[in-house]
Design a protein around this motif. Structure first.
Motif, PDB file in Angstrom:
ATOM      1  N   GLN A 102       7.814   8.054   0.847  1.00  0.00           N
ATOM      2  CA  GLN A 102       8.363   6.720   1.102  1.00  0.00           C
ATOM      3  C   GLN A 102       8.418   6.428   2.597  1.00  0.00           C
ATOM      4  N   THR A 107       8.062   2.230   2.528  1.00  0.00           N
ATOM      5  CA  THR A 107       8.820   1.496   1.520  1.00  0.00           C
ATOM      6  C   THR A 107      10.303   1.810   1.650  1.00  0.00           C
ATOM      7  N   LYS A 108      11.131   0.949   1.104  1.00  0.00           N
ATOM      8  CA  LYS A 108      12.575   1.099   1.175  1.00  0.00           C
ATOM      9  C   LYS A 108      13.078   1.792  -0.085  1.00  0.00           C
ATOM     10  N   GLU A 109      13.989   2.761   0.094  1.00  0.00           N
ATOM     11  CA  GLU A 109      14.544   3.476  -1.052  1.00  0.00           C
ATOM     12  C   GLU A 109      15.238   2.493  -1.988  1.00  0.00           C
ATOM     13  N   SER A 111      13.826   0.151  -3.772  1.00  0.00           N
ATOM     14  CA  SER A 111      13.030  -1.046  -4.025  1.00  0.00           C
ATOM     15  C   SER A 111      11.965  -0.739  -5.081  1.00  0.00           C
ATOM     16  N   GLU A 113       8.790  -1.106  -4.870  1.00  0.00           N
ATOM     17  CA  GLU A 113       7.697  -0.383  -4.213  1.00  0.00           C
ATOM     18  C   GLU A 113       8.076   1.079  -3.981  1.00  0.00           C
ATOM     19  N   GLY A 114       9.322   1.291  -3.538  1.00  0.00           N
ATOM     20  CA  GLY A 114       9.790   2.652  -3.331  1.00  0.00           C
ATOM     21  C   GLY A 114       9.814   3.462  -4.611  1.00  0.00           C
ATOM     22  N   VAL A 117       6.120   4.382  -5.432  1.00  0.00           N
ATOM     23  CA  VAL A 117       5.603   5.369  -4.481  1.00  0.00           C
ATOM     24  C   VAL A 117       6.241   6.730  -4.711  1.00  0.00           C
TER      25      VAL A 117
END
Length: 226
Positions: A102, A107-109, A111, A113-114, A117
């Motif tokens: 991440q 990416t943001k934890e 989220s 997307e996170g 990923v």
């Protein structure tokens, strides 16, 4: 279809269904060795010893089976949580992998997307670790006994793998926000000084509570931002 709907329908729901089924199958498989010994060899432990063992194990396991998913869920994600608790090595492999991928991707934890990923990172670590473990056992099995002997250089190095790993992760987070790390670091040092022999597993839960409460307090006071 909105982004949130796609994320939920194409990722969360399939992952949840697959995760539940695989974990239930894994739980059922845990009983196979005991049932084999009972049904085919007639072996069964004394009831008193069995009850005492179960009480000792459950008193520890129940607490951490509740705390650990809460502690690590926000970092390793939805799919990563299922895979990590099924495969093991959460603290020394899955968690660092999730945090690292991440960080690399940006990416943001927590989220969407996170989450994706992190899931891909944990899945990749599972495949890689199994391949490396299989090859290592096949190639080096004759040397493992000598390399891992007490007092050997390899044994000493392995004892310091986790401290080095967590030190690197701690440094990475401290560079993001030094203020958030002050209270946990001081609390951890204080606990270590009071009782050096306390197992790490007993320290994790109170340290998480201290970290969350101190971060929330600093955020409310305006000392840190999101």
């Amino acid at each position: 279809m909105s982004r949130e709907s796609i994320y939920r329908n194409d990722f969360i729901i399939p992952v949840e269904k697959t995760g539940k089924y695989t974990l239930l199958i894994a739980v059922a498989c845990l009983f196979i060795p005991g049932l084999y010994l009972l049904l085919f060899h007639g072996l069964f432990p004394p009831m008193g010893a069995l009850i005492r063992s179960l009480i000792g194990i459950w008193s520890f396991a129940i607490v951490f089976s509740i705390l650990e998913p809460i502690i690590y869920f926000s970092l390793i994600g939805f799919g990563g949580t299922y895979m990590s608790f099924l495969s093991g090595n959460l603290l020394n492999l899955r968690f660092p992998i999730s945090v690292t991928v991440q960080e690399v991707v940006g990416t943001k934890e927590g989220s969407p997307e996170g989450e994706i990923v992190s899931t891909l990172g944990v899945a990749g670590s599972l495949i890689a670790s199994q391949l490396v473990l299989t090859v290592g056992v096949l190639v080096f099995r004759q040397l493992l006994g000598d390399l891992d002997a007490a007092g050997s250089s390899v044994s000493v190095a392995l004892d310091n793998v986790l401290p080095a790993l967590y030190g690197a992760l701690a440094a990475m987070f401290l560079f993001k926000s030094l203020k958030l790390g002050i209270v946990p670091i001081v609390a951890g040092i204080a606990i270590a000084l009071v009782n050096k022999g306390i197992p790490t597993s007993y320290i994790i839960a109170p340290m998480v509570v201290i970290s969350v409460l101190s971060a929330r307090y600093m955020y409310k006071k305006g000392w840190v931002k999101e």
